[in-house]
Design a protein around this motif. Structure first.
Motif, PDB file in Angstrom:
ATOM      1  N   MET A   1      43.632 -55.484  48.395  1.00 35.80           N
ATOM      2  CA  MET A   1      44.270 -54.198  48.510  1.00 35.80           C
ATOM      3  C   MET A   1      45.675 -54.413  49.079  1.00 35.80           C
ATOM      4  SD  MET A   1      42.884 -50.767  50.427  1.00 35.80           S
ATOM      5  CE  MET A   1      41.342 -50.480  49.632  1.00 35.80           C
ATOM      6  N   THR A   2      46.652 -53.732  48.519  1.00 37.70           N
ATOM      7  CA  THR A   2      48.021 -53.908  48.979  1.00 37.70           C
ATOM      8  C   THR A   2      48.255 -53.126  50.268  1.00 37.70           C
ATOM      9  OG1 THR A   2      48.835 -52.031  47.723  1.00 37.70           O
ATOM     10  CG2 THR A   2      48.824 -54.169  46.606  1.00 37.70           C
ATOM     11  N   LEU A   3      49.315 -53.468  50.950  1.00 35.24           N
ATOM     12  CA  LEU A   3      49.656 -52.792  52.203  1.00 35.24           C
ATOM     13  C   LEU A   3      49.944 -51.315  51.961  1.00 35.24           C
ATOM     14  CD1 LEU A   3      50.236 -52.960  55.222  1.00 35.24           C
ATOM     15  CD2 LEU A   3      52.597 -53.552  54.636  1.00 35.24           C
ATOM     16  N   LYS A   4      50.663 -51.015  50.894  1.00 34.49           N
ATOM     17  CA  LYS A   4      50.990 -49.619  50.586  1.00 34.49           C
ATOM     18  C   LYS A   4      49.725 -48.795  50.360  1.00 34.49           C
ATOM     19  CE  LYS A   4      53.646 -46.786  47.387  1.00 34.49           C
ATOM     20  NZ  LYS A   4      54.493 -46.786  46.192  1.00 34.49           N
ATOM     21  N   LYS A   5      48.796 -49.359  49.614  1.00 32.88           N
ATOM     22  CA  LYS A   5      47.551 -48.651  49.326  1.00 32.88           C
ATOM     23  C   LYS A   5      46.737 -48.462  50.613  1.00 32.88           C
ATOM     24  CE  LYS A   5      44.252 -48.583  45.593  1.00 32.88           C
ATOM     25  NZ  LYS A   5      43.723 -49.328  44.450  1.00 32.88           N
ATOM     26  N   THR A   6      46.703 -49.466  51.445  1.00 38.32           N
ATOM     27  CA  THR A   6      45.971 -49.388  52.708  1.00 38.32           C
ATOM     28  C   THR A   6      46.566 -48.319  53.620  1.00 38.32           C
ATOM     29  OG1 THR A   6      45.428 -51.726  52.552  1.00 38.32           O
ATOM     30  CG2 THR A   6      45.204 -50.706  54.715  1.00 38.32           C
ATOM     31  N   LEU A   7      47.892 -48.296  53.723  1.00 41.78           N
ATOM     32  CA  LEU A   7      48.550 -47.298  54.568  1.00 41.78           C
ATOM     33  C   LEU A   7      48.362 -45.887  54.020  1.00 41.78           C
ATOM     34  CD1 LEU A   7      51.853 -49.139  55.518  1.00 41.78           C
ATOM     35  CD2 LEU A   7      49.840 -48.752  56.950  1.00 41.78           C
ATOM     36  N   THR A   8      48.357 -45.746  52.698  1.00 42.28           N
ATOM     37  CA  THR A   8      48.120 -44.437  52.090  1.00 42.28           C
ATOM     38  C   THR A   8      46.721 -43.935  52.413  1.00 42.28           C
ATOM     39  OG1 THR A   8      49.647 -44.972  50.298  1.00 42.28           O
ATOM     40  CG2 THR A   8      48.092 -43.181  49.905  1.00 42.28           C
ATOM     41  N   TRP A   9      45.729 -44.803  52.272  1.00 45.68           N
ATOM     42  CA  TRP A   9      44.354 -44.424  52.608  1.00 45.68           C
ATOM     43  C   TRP A   9      44.222 -44.099  54.096  1.00 45.68           C
ATOM     44  CZ3 TRP A   9      40.267 -42.882  50.007  1.00 45.68           C
ATOM     45  CH2 TRP A   9      40.210 -43.132  48.651  1.00 45.68           C
ATOM     46  N   ALA A  10      44.847 -44.887  54.950  1.00 45.94           N
ATOM     47  CA  ALA A  10      44.783 -44.648  56.392  1.00 45.94           C
ATOM     48  C   ALA A  10      45.409 -43.306  56.741  1.00 45.94           C
ATOM     49  CB  ALA A  10      45.473 -45.774  57.150  1.00 45.94           C
ATOM     50  N   ALA A  11      46.528 -42.980  56.114  1.00 43.50           N
ATOM     51  CA  ALA A  11      47.180 -41.697  56.368  1.00 43.50           C
ATOM     52  C   ALA A  11      46.284 -40.542  55.907  1.00 43.50           C
ATOM     53  CB  ALA A  11      48.528 -41.640  55.667  1.00 43.50           C
ATOM     54  N   GLY A  12      45.659 -40.688  54.757  1.00 49.87           N
ATOM     55  CA  GLY A  12      44.764 -39.650  54.254  1.00 49.87           C
ATOM     56  C   GLY A  12      43.566 -39.433  55.165  1.00 49.87           C
ATOM     57  N   VAL A  13      42.973 -40.529  55.625  1.00 53.80           N
ATOM     58  CA  VAL A  13      41.835 -40.427  56.540  1.00 53.80           C
ATOM     59  C   VAL A  13      42.264 -39.779  57.853  1.00 53.80           C
ATOM     60  CG1 VAL A  13      40.212 -41.793  57.918  1.00 53.80           C
ATOM     61  CG2 VAL A  13      40.551 -42.319  55.509  1.00 53.80           C
ATOM     62  N   PHE A  14      43.439 -40.146  58.355  1.00 56.44           N
ATOM     63  CA  PHE A  14      43.935 -39.549  59.594  1.00 56.44           C
ATOM     64  C   PHE A  14      44.151 -38.046  59.434  1.00 56.44           C
ATOM     65  CE2 PHE A  14      47.504 -38.073  62.186  1.00 56.44           C
ATOM     66  CZ  PHE A  14      46.949 -38.266  63.445  1.00 56.44           C
ATOM     67  N   ILE A  15      44.715 -37.625  58.308  1.00 59.96           N
ATOM     68  CA  ILE A  15      44.952 -36.195  58.101  1.00 59.96           C
ATOM     69  C   ILE A  15      43.636 -35.434  58.059  1.00 59.96           C
ATOM     70  CG2 ILE A  15      45.768 -34.517  56.385  1.00 59.96           C
ATOM     71  CD1 ILE A  15      48.052 -36.522  55.784  1.00 59.96           C
ATOM     72  N   VAL A  16      42.650 -35.975  57.350  1.00 63.16           N
ATOM     73  CA  VAL A  16      41.335 -35.314  57.293  1.00 63.16           C
ATOM     74  C   VAL A  16      40.721 -35.248  58.681  1.00 63.16           C
ATOM     75  CG1 VAL A  16      38.981 -35.559  56.423  1.00 63.16           C
ATOM     76  CG2 VAL A  16      40.912 -35.879  54.881  1.00 63.16           C
ATOM     77  N   TRP A  17      40.788 -36.337  59.434  1.00 65.25           N
ATOM     78  CA  TRP A  17      40.244 -36.350  60.796  1.00 65.25           C
ATOM     79  C   TRP A  17      40.974 -35.346  61.675  1.00 65.25           C
ATOM     80  CZ3 TRP A  17      42.700 -37.381  65.400  1.00 65.25           C
ATOM     81  CH2 TRP A  17      41.879 -37.466  66.523  1.00 65.25           C
ATOM     82  N   PHE A  18      42.306 -35.317  61.577  1.00 65.16           N
ATOM     83  CA  PHE A  18      43.121 -34.431  62.407  1.00 65.16           C
ATOM     84  C   PHE A  18      42.781 -32.970  62.146  1.00 65.16           C
ATOM     85  CE2 PHE A  18      47.482 -32.691  63.526  1.00 65.16           C
ATOM     86  CZ  PHE A  18      47.361 -32.937  64.881  1.00 65.16           C
ATOM     87  N   VAL A  19      42.637 -32.605  60.882  1.00 66.89           N
ATOM     88  CA  VAL A  19      42.310 -31.218  60.541  1.00 66.89           C
ATOM     89  C   VAL A  19      40.877 -30.882  60.959  1.00 66.89           C
ATOM     90  CG1 VAL A  19      41.971 -29.618  58.615  1.00 66.89           C
ATOM     91  CG2 VAL A  19      44.015 -31.056  58.688  1.00 66.89           C
ATOM     92  N   ALA A  20      39.964 -31.832  60.798  1.00 65.96           N
ATOM     93  CA  ALA A  20      38.557 -31.559  61.112  1.00 65.96           C
ATOM     94  C   ALA A  20      38.299 -31.460  62.608  1.00 65.96           C
ATOM     95  CB  ALA A  20      37.676 -32.654  60.508  1.00 65.96           C
TER      96      ALA A  20
END
Length: 53
Positions: A1-20
Motif C-alpha cells: 500500500m502506498t503512503l498516499k493511500k494509507t494516509l487517505t484511509w487514516a484520514a477517513g477513519v479519523f473523520i468517522v471516529w471524530f463524528v461518531a
C-alpha cells in the motif's frame, strides 16, 4: 500500500471516529469551516464589486 493511500484511509477513519465519538466538536469544526468559506466569498464579492463599480 502506498503512503498516499494509507494516509487517505487514516484520514477517513479519523473523520468517522471524530463524528461518531465527538459529534459536538465535529459540528463546531464544520460550522467554522462554513463560516470561513462564507467570509471568503463575501470578501471576494466585495472586492469585485468595488473593482467594477
Amino acid at each position: 500500500m502506498t503512503l498516499k493511500k494509507t494516509l487517505t484511509w487514516a484520514a477517513g477513519v479519523f473523520i468517522v471516529w471524530f463524528v461518531a465519538f465527538r459529534p459536538d466538536a465535529a459540528a463546531k469544526v464544520v460550522r467554522s469551516i462554513g463560516g470561513l468559506i462564507g467570509a471568503l466569498g463575501t470578501g471576494f464579492g466585495d472586492f469585485f464589486t468595488r473593482l467594477i463599480g
